[in-house]
Design a protein around this motif. Sequence first.
Motif, mmCIF file in Angstrom:
data_model
loop_
_atom_site.group_PDB
_atom_site.id
_atom_site.type_symbol
_atom_site.label_atom_id
_atom_site.label_comp_id
_atom_site.label_asym_id
_atom_site.label_seq_id
_atom_site.Cartn_x
_atom_site.Cartn_y
_atom_site.Cartn_z
ATOM 1 N N TYR A 34 0.860 -1.175 0.000
ATOM 2 C CA TYR A 34 0.000 0.000 0.000
ATOM 3 C C TYR A 34 0.903 1.235 0.000
ATOM 4 N N PHE A 35 0.514 2.263 -0.737
ATOM 5 C CA PHE A 35 1.337 3.470 -0.765
ATOM 6 C C PHE A 35 0.509 4.651 -1.248
ATOM 7 N N SER A 36 1.096 5.832 -1.131
ATOM 8 C CA SER A 36 0.458 7.061 -1.568
ATOM 9 C C SER A 36 1.167 7.578 -2.810
ATOM 10 N N SER A 37 0.390 8.193 -3.717
ATOM 11 C CA SER A 37 0.997 8.700 -4.954
ATOM 12 C C SER A 37 0.149 9.832 -5.518
ATOM 13 N N ASN A 38 0.836 10.809 -6.124
ATOM 14 C CA ASN A 38 0.125 11.818 -6.911
ATOM 15 C C ASN A 38 0.443 11.658 -8.391
ATOM 16 N N GLY A 39 1.058 10.516 -8.738
ATOM 17 C CA GLY A 39 1.437 10.269 -10.123
ATOM 18 C C GLY A 39 0.482 9.365 -10.880
ATOM 19 N N TRP A 40 -0.122 8.401 -10.188
ATOM 20 C CA TRP A 40 -1.097 7.517 -10.826
ATOM 21 C C TRP A 40 -2.461 8.213 -10.850
ATOM 22 N N PRO A 41 -3.320 7.892 -11.847
ATOM 23 C CA PRO A 41 -4.633 8.554 -11.933
ATOM 24 C C PRO A 41 -5.430 8.409 -10.636
ATOM 25 N N GLY A 42 -5.954 9.546 -10.189
ATOM 26 C CA GLY A 42 -6.700 9.543 -8.940
ATOM 27 C C GLY A 42 -7.679 10.696 -8.876
ATOM 28 N N TYR A 43 -7.997 11.103 -7.658
ATOM 29 C CA TYR A 43 -9.014 12.128 -7.438
ATOM 30 C C TYR A 43 -8.412 13.511 -7.203
ATOM 31 N N GLY A 44 -7.117 13.661 -7.462
ATOM 32 C CA GLY A 44 -6.447 14.925 -7.215
ATOM 33 C C GLY A 44 -5.590 14.835 -5.970
ATOM 34 N N GLY A 45 -4.414 15.447 -5.998
ATOM 35 C CA GLY A 45 -3.523 15.362 -4.850
ATOM 36 C C GLY A 45 -2.975 13.956 -4.699
ATOM 37 N N GLN A 46 -2.716 13.560 -3.458
ATOM 38 C CA GLN A 46 -2.191 12.230 -3.168
ATOM 39 C C GLN A 46 -3.342 11.269 -2.872
ATOM 40 N N ASP A 47 -3.341 10.143 -3.553
ATOM 41 C CA ASP A 47 -4.313 9.079 -3.300
ATOM 42 C C ASP A 47 -3.588 7.856 -2.756
ATOM 43 N N LEU A 48 -4.357 6.960 -2.166
ATOM 44 C CA LEU A 48 -3.811 5.702 -1.664
ATOM 45 C C LEU A 48 -4.047 4.593 -2.676
ATOM 46 N N PHE A 49 -3.016 3.743 -2.854
ATOM 47 C CA PHE A 49 -3.038 2.687 -3.866
ATOM 48 C C PHE A 49 -2.595 1.363 -3.247
ATOM 49 N N MET A 50 -2.870 0.293 -3.983
ATOM 50 C CA MET A 50 -2.440 -1.042 -3.593
ATOM 51 C C MET A 50 -1.878 -1.755 -4.811
ATOM 52 N N SER A 51 -0.794 -2.499 -4.608
ATOM 53 C CA SER A 51 -0.233 -3.334 -5.671
ATOM 54 C C SER A 51 0.213 -4.655 -5.065
ATOM 55 N N LYS A 52 0.103 -5.726 -5.857
ATOM 56 C CA LYS A 52 0.539 -7.043 -5.389
ATOM 57 C C LYS A 52 1.581 -7.619 -6.351
ATOM 58 N N THR A 53 2.475 -8.433 -5.794
ATOM 59 C CA THR A 53 3.457 -9.105 -6.638
ATOM 60 C C THR A 53 2.860 -10.390 -7.205
ATOM 61 N N ASP A 54 3.307 -10.740 -8.419
ATOM 62 C CA ASP A 54 2.882 -12.010 -9.005
ATOM 63 C C ASP A 54 3.889 -13.095 -8.634
ATOM 64 N N THR A 55 3.770 -14.258 -9.244
ATOM 65 C CA THR A 55 4.639 -15.388 -8.895
ATOM 66 C C THR A 55 6.094 -15.141 -9.247
ATOM 67 N N THR A 56 6.340 -14.186 -10.142
ATOM 68 C CA THR A 56 7.720 -13.872 -10.529
ATOM 69 C C THR A 56 8.299 -12.732 -9.695
ATOM 70 N N GLY A 57 7.499 -12.184 -8.788
ATOM 71 C CA GLY A 57 7.968 -11.084 -7.959
ATOM 72 C C GLY A 57 7.753 -9.719 -8.561
#
Length: 635
Positions: free
Chosen positions: A345-368
């Motif tokens: 989980y992390f915060s970003s103002n670079g990925w599409p969001g609602y303006g300013g900093q949004d919270l995001f989630m990413s998961k690793t696959d079987t290859t990492g």
Amino acid sequence: MHKFIHVMLLLCFMSLSHALAQRKSENKKAQQYYENSLKNLQTHRYEAAIDFLNKSIAEDPTFATAYQQLGDIYRSQRLFDQAIPNYREVLRLDADLTPLTDFGLGEALLHTGQYSDAIPYFERYLNTNISEKSKNLVNKYLADCRFALDNTQASPIKLIKLPPSINTQYDEYFPQLTADQHTIIFTRKENNQENFYESHLSNEKDWSEAQKLIGQVNSDNFNEGAHCISPDGKYLFFTGCNRPSGYGSCDIYISKKENGKWSIPTNLGAPINTRGWEAQPAISADGKTLYFVSNRAGGFGGNDIWKSELGEDGKWKVPINLGKNINTPYDESSPYIHADNKTLYFSSNGWPGYGGQDLFMSKTDTTGQWAIPTNLGKPINNHHNQTAVHVNMNGSIGFFSTQDSASRQLDIYEFELSKDIKPAPVAYIAGTVLDAENKQPVVARVSVTDTDNQKVVFEDRSDFQDGMFIATLPIGRNYAVHVQAEGYLFDSRQYDLTDTQLANEKFTTEILLAHIKTGNTIQLNNIYFDTNKSDILPASKSDLSLLLDFLKTNPTVIIEVGGHTDNTGTKELNKTLSEKRAQSVTHYLLQNGIERFRITSKGYGDQLPVADNESEEGKQLNRRTEIKIIDQKKK
């Protein structure tokens, strides 16, 4: 960072003022007030600058340049609601004053959630003569507007503001919860000073009045914040800025809780810290990977998330950038790696969001590899800044900080996670390692091995003060848990978590380590055989390797390998089977260099049960391999 922002804003104001030099007011008093505002801007006296601009406008209500400057100051202070009417007045009075009016108005509308209104201004600004960097920023803002308009539906998640015992009239942010979910540690900014506070949960619902952390982690002269806490609550990694021991402007430090007090912080040093800016650490549950934010060279631009692995020598390796699926040309911040070790989980103002900093989630696959991040959506994210999120060990509850629309201060909220943003299910062991004779704490190495692939998924040491440890166990696998300490027999346990219904389970256990003494025994719970067979299965490797290492480390020890069965079948068959299984273990040890005189083997069949044979659980306990110390002298 704040000094850098002030410098950039000042340059922007001065550049704009120079460009508008020919758009003076014919009202000399209005012009003089305007020039006084510029002098105050040079020394960062924004309130005075605003006061002079308002006086200038009062003298000359048609002075578009003053409205433009006033809108820019409000926007720079994130007072977007106040910036908007000033920009609109510029467009009404002098639409050709500067293309920056369109940009400023579009940005202010975006950050107040007026997405459809913002788009025309961004599009118009995009068609003017602007730099490539400005085009990229405007296109990012347009992507935010379109994302927000396509994702207006809020999930049924209910946000619960934590009580006044935690949230005050000051800013509270960066919440972190211990694994037992009974202590929350957060940052409070009080009179421009950041310190750590903690609150404790009682009756499963009431948070105690937050108090400063006891010990030497907080300081009077420096700011502390942006932290993470180890699952056992004993280690605090945090950001310290402008300290005498620092490598750069902000560095990452560590403090340990000893006798209820936090120790003097230690700088993690190179290669984690550099002459640049390192902050916002996040430690994995196994303690082997440190995630953090840095503006060091080699990133994608702005602040990126990096990670460093802990080497066998106990030193942190050269950090690695998490790559383009996480980092953007803008700012990523506040990483939090869940106990499943694959959900970030992390915060970003670079990925599409609602303006300013949004919270995001990413998961690793079987290859990492990290997946493209998922925006946590409404109501967690909105047009305000969301700075950090923490998800509890079982993945059910999250805590995050966001701005209150009215007060603009940061407060901490709690929410239940919806299925689509939950981490992988885990269970965990809350263990205590004690001396079997005197019940005193023992510092022991605790490791958890996946018996299918023999990968060590967790490794730590029990605490010297109370013998406690917390080990996380991802659901869906079978685990061997080993506890070892010098001068003691090791402990071997099995945790079969292949049943997904065991998700979020807490296993509490007391491990009594026996001294290496004649007559004491070790029970090997991870030696596996096929039904009615004596061939050792590959899943047994972790226990066998541990036994082998023990015998090599203690060359005077002479052992008996004892085989035991449940009462299924006849006594004769059970005795024969147990003898063959004990011989198989003996054969493994002999093949790997242990002298023959140091090992005897014996099959006990079902003669010495340690549990009843009425249940499958009892039978499983009775099907075991035991090691008994029979002597400690070479022969």
